[in-house]
Design a protein around this motif. Structure first.
Motif, short mmCIF file in Angstrom:
data_model
loop_
_atom_site.label_atom_id
_atom_site.label_comp_id
_atom_site.label_asym_id
_atom_site.label_seq_id
_atom_site.Cartn_x
_atom_site.Cartn_y
_atom_site.Cartn_z
N ARG A 1 41.26 45.38 54.46
CA ARG A 1 42.48 45.26 53.67
C ARG A 1 43.51 44.38 54.37
O ARG A 1 44.23 43.60 53.73
CB ARG A 1 43.05 46.64 53.38
N ILE B 1 44.20 42.70 43.49
CA ILE B 1 43.55 43.74 42.69
C ILE B 1 44.15 45.11 42.98
O ILE B 1 44.24 45.97 42.09
CB ILE B 1 42.03 43.73 42.94
N ASP B 2 44.56 45.34 44.23
CA ASP B 2 45.16 46.64 44.58
C ASP B 2 46.30 46.99 43.62
O ASP B 2 46.36 48.10 43.08
CB ASP B 2 45.70 46.60 46.01
N TRP C 1 37.98 51.91 45.53
CA TRP C 1 38.50 50.59 45.92
C TRP C 1 39.65 50.72 46.92
O TRP C 1 39.71 49.99 47.91
CB TRP C 1 38.96 49.84 44.67
N ARG D 1 39.09 51.14 50.86
CA ARG D 1 38.42 50.12 51.66
C ARG D 1 38.89 50.21 53.11
O ARG D 1 40.03 50.60 53.37
CB ARG D 1 38.72 48.71 51.13
N GLU E 1 42.46 40.78 53.95
CA GLU E 1 42.74 40.31 52.60
C GLU E 1 44.23 40.06 52.39
O GLU E 1 44.62 39.07 51.77
CB GLU E 1 42.22 41.35 51.60
N THR F 1 42.15 37.28 46.52
CA THR F 1 42.06 37.91 45.20
C THR F 1 42.04 39.43 45.32
O THR F 1 42.71 40.15 44.57
CB THR F 1 40.80 37.43 44.46
N HIS F 2 41.28 39.95 46.29
CA HIS F 2 41.15 41.39 46.44
C HIS F 2 42.50 42.07 46.73
O HIS F 2 42.72 43.21 46.32
CB HIS F 2 40.15 41.70 47.56
N SER F 3 43.39 41.36 47.41
CA SER F 3 44.70 41.96 47.70
C SER F 3 45.52 42.13 46.42
O SER F 3 46.31 43.07 46.30
CB SER F 3 45.47 41.11 48.71
N ASN G 1 38.44 34.54 47.56
CA ASN G 1 37.96 35.85 47.15
C ASN G 1 38.68 36.97 47.90
O ASN G 1 39.05 38.00 47.33
CB ASN G 1 36.46 35.95 47.39
#
Length: 479
Positions: free
Chosen positions: A466, A378-379, A458, A461, A469, A374-376, A371
């Motif tokens: 960050r 999304i940027d 977003w 963050r 991630e 994944t967030h990295s 997870n």
């Protein structure tokens, strides 16, 4: 005293030399295998930061089996012969023009036939799927082929075990494949009971340490059921309580298909190939591919498999092609978003080119490390204009892609390195506008249960979050 210090110094120097030679040797091996450089870097980092554990992890998870063959070409052709017998010429089937090359791609790299005239029922929860599947099992006359990555010995699993045993006692041929790693927590007695009742049961790529260490990383993630060659199930749901009862933090949202008609032959051939690989028993009689009626004139599909062996990454290539050729929209649901560089660029290019790209992910994941990684990713997506939605009622485990009201794709493959590079997967590509629109409605319905990601918030963050991630992203090929 001096002698002891000298010996320690010599031992230390020898260790450093041996370790350096080992690391260099592994790097040379990886280079010689022509791996993706993005996969080479994480292994080098692991080996440098954690020498002992890194070395152990490499031998378990890092070896490249692409050039191995788990089934001979002759046997593969014999199994594929039956579904090919009923193959219709491509010009007889009206596939939307932009997707003709995709049909050819899947035919060339996977021998995936166009399967015409099937009927598909959609499931978005485990309770409905399990009810229908048990009902179909009870009606079986000749054979039941049952393959799952996870087949738990819980309440739901026991329900299916008892149903399969009952059919075996009636004389129905019952064959069960389960993944050895996926079912590590399942007691041996659970499968032994089925064997004692006359069911043929095999674990896929059974792990016997330390001889078969490389098999830990190559798992069979497919979910296939075939009943009498006429009814088939495939999609994202395994056999476990959580698919029916949910998790501690909410429901378990998934997508699964029930197929009747010609499409079942694609599922049958996939199962029988896996069955031969593990059992060495070749089944290709006509009885496993019975004639089927035409249910819908405009339903055309291909069943495509992919795995860590062989020259091509079939599903990865198909996804990239479909994304690159979309003209209006691309809607995606996936529980894990750890895309390869090619897939990542295809999505970014589509969004930057004005295509309506929507990505739906679970707000809360069952894997914290995946997870975070994944967030990295999304940027980049939100900066390119991708609309990102977080599913809130529970865990979104659905693997779905729809494009341009023309193509719908579901199956077992997540949108991550593991599914595209390491696992044995299976997906259905359905070329039917009315069905694509139906799946689009499912996606839109789920959007009402989502939180829309606001890019400005977003991207603000905390820097600590960050960085964490981004660090986990380095290991995305290994997650």
């Amino acid at each position: 005293m001096l002698a002891a210090i000298h010996i320690q110094w010599v031992v230390g120097v020898i260790f450093i030399i041996l370790y350096s030679v080992t690391i260099l040797g592994l790097v040379l091996v990886i280079i010689a295998e022509n791996r993706n450089p993005l996969k080479t870097i994480p292994w080098v980092i692991v080996l440098l930061l954690a020498p002992g554990i890194g070395l152990l992890f490499y031998f378990f998870f890092g070896q490249d089996n692409r050039k191995q063959r788990i089934i001979s070409r002759r046997t593969y052709k014999r199994i594929m012969k039956r579904p090919q017998e009923g193959k219709l010429p491509q010009d007889v089937c009206t596939v939307p023009g932009p997707y003709q090359p995709l049909v050819t791609l899947l035919s060339n790299n996977n021998q995936s036939s166009l399967l015409y005239g099937s009927d598909i029922k959609i499931y978005t929860n485990g309770a409905d799927k399990f009810k229908d599947l048990l009902n179909d099992i009870q009606k079986a006359k000749h054979h039941i082929h049952f393959q799952y990555y996870i087949f738990c010995d819980d309440e739901v699993g026991t329900r299916f075990k008892d149903a399969l045993i009952a059919k075996a006692k009636e004389g129905v041929q019952v064959r069960v494949l389960y993944d050895d790693v996926g079912c590590w927590n399942v007691k041996n007695s659970f499968f032994d009971e089925m064997q004692e009742a006359g069911i043929e049961v095999y674990a896929f790529l059974k792990v016997a340490f330390p001889v078969f260490t490389s098999k830990v990383n190559y798992r069979n993630h497919r979910k296939i059921v075939v009943i009498d060659g006429q009814i088939g199930y495939m999609g994202g749901m395994n056999i476990a309580d959580r698919y029916e009862k949910g998790t501690e933090w909410g429901i378990w949202r998934d997508t699964h298909f029930r197929i009747i008609g010609k499409g079942v032959h694609g599922l049958q051939s996939a199962f029988l190939i896996d069955w031969y690989v593990i059992s060495k028993k070749l089944l290709n009689d006509k009885i496993y591919y019975p004639p089927t009626p035409i249910y819908h004139d405009d339903n055309i599909m291909q069943i495509a498999t992919s795995g860590p062996v062989g020259q091509w990454r079939t599903l990865l290539q198909a996804y990239i092609f479909a994304i690159a050729n979309a003209k209006k929209y691309i809607y995606i649901q996936t529980p894990y978003f750890l895309p390869t560089e090619g897939l990542n660029q295809a999505l970014l290019i589509a969004a930057l080119g004005g295509i309506d790209v929507r990505l739906m992910l679970p707000k809360r994941s069952d894997t914290r490390s995946a997870n975070m990684a994944t967030h990295s990713f999304i940027d980049e997506m939100v900066k390119a204009g991708v609309k990102v939605y977080f599913y809130e009622p529970g865990f979104l485990h659905s693997k779905l892609m729809i494009t341009d009201d023309a193509l719908a794709c579901i199956g077992s493959a997540n949108m991550d390195f593991r599914s595209f590079e390491h696992n044995f997967e299976i997906n259905a590509f359905v070329y039917q506008p009315s069905f694509a629109i139906q799946m689009k409605r499912v996606f839109m319905h789920d959007m009402h249960s989502c939180e829309r990601l606001i890019p400005s918030r977003w991207l603000k963050r905390p820097i600590k979050q960050r960085l964490a991630e981004s660090f986990m992203r380095l290991f995305s090929p290994l997650l």
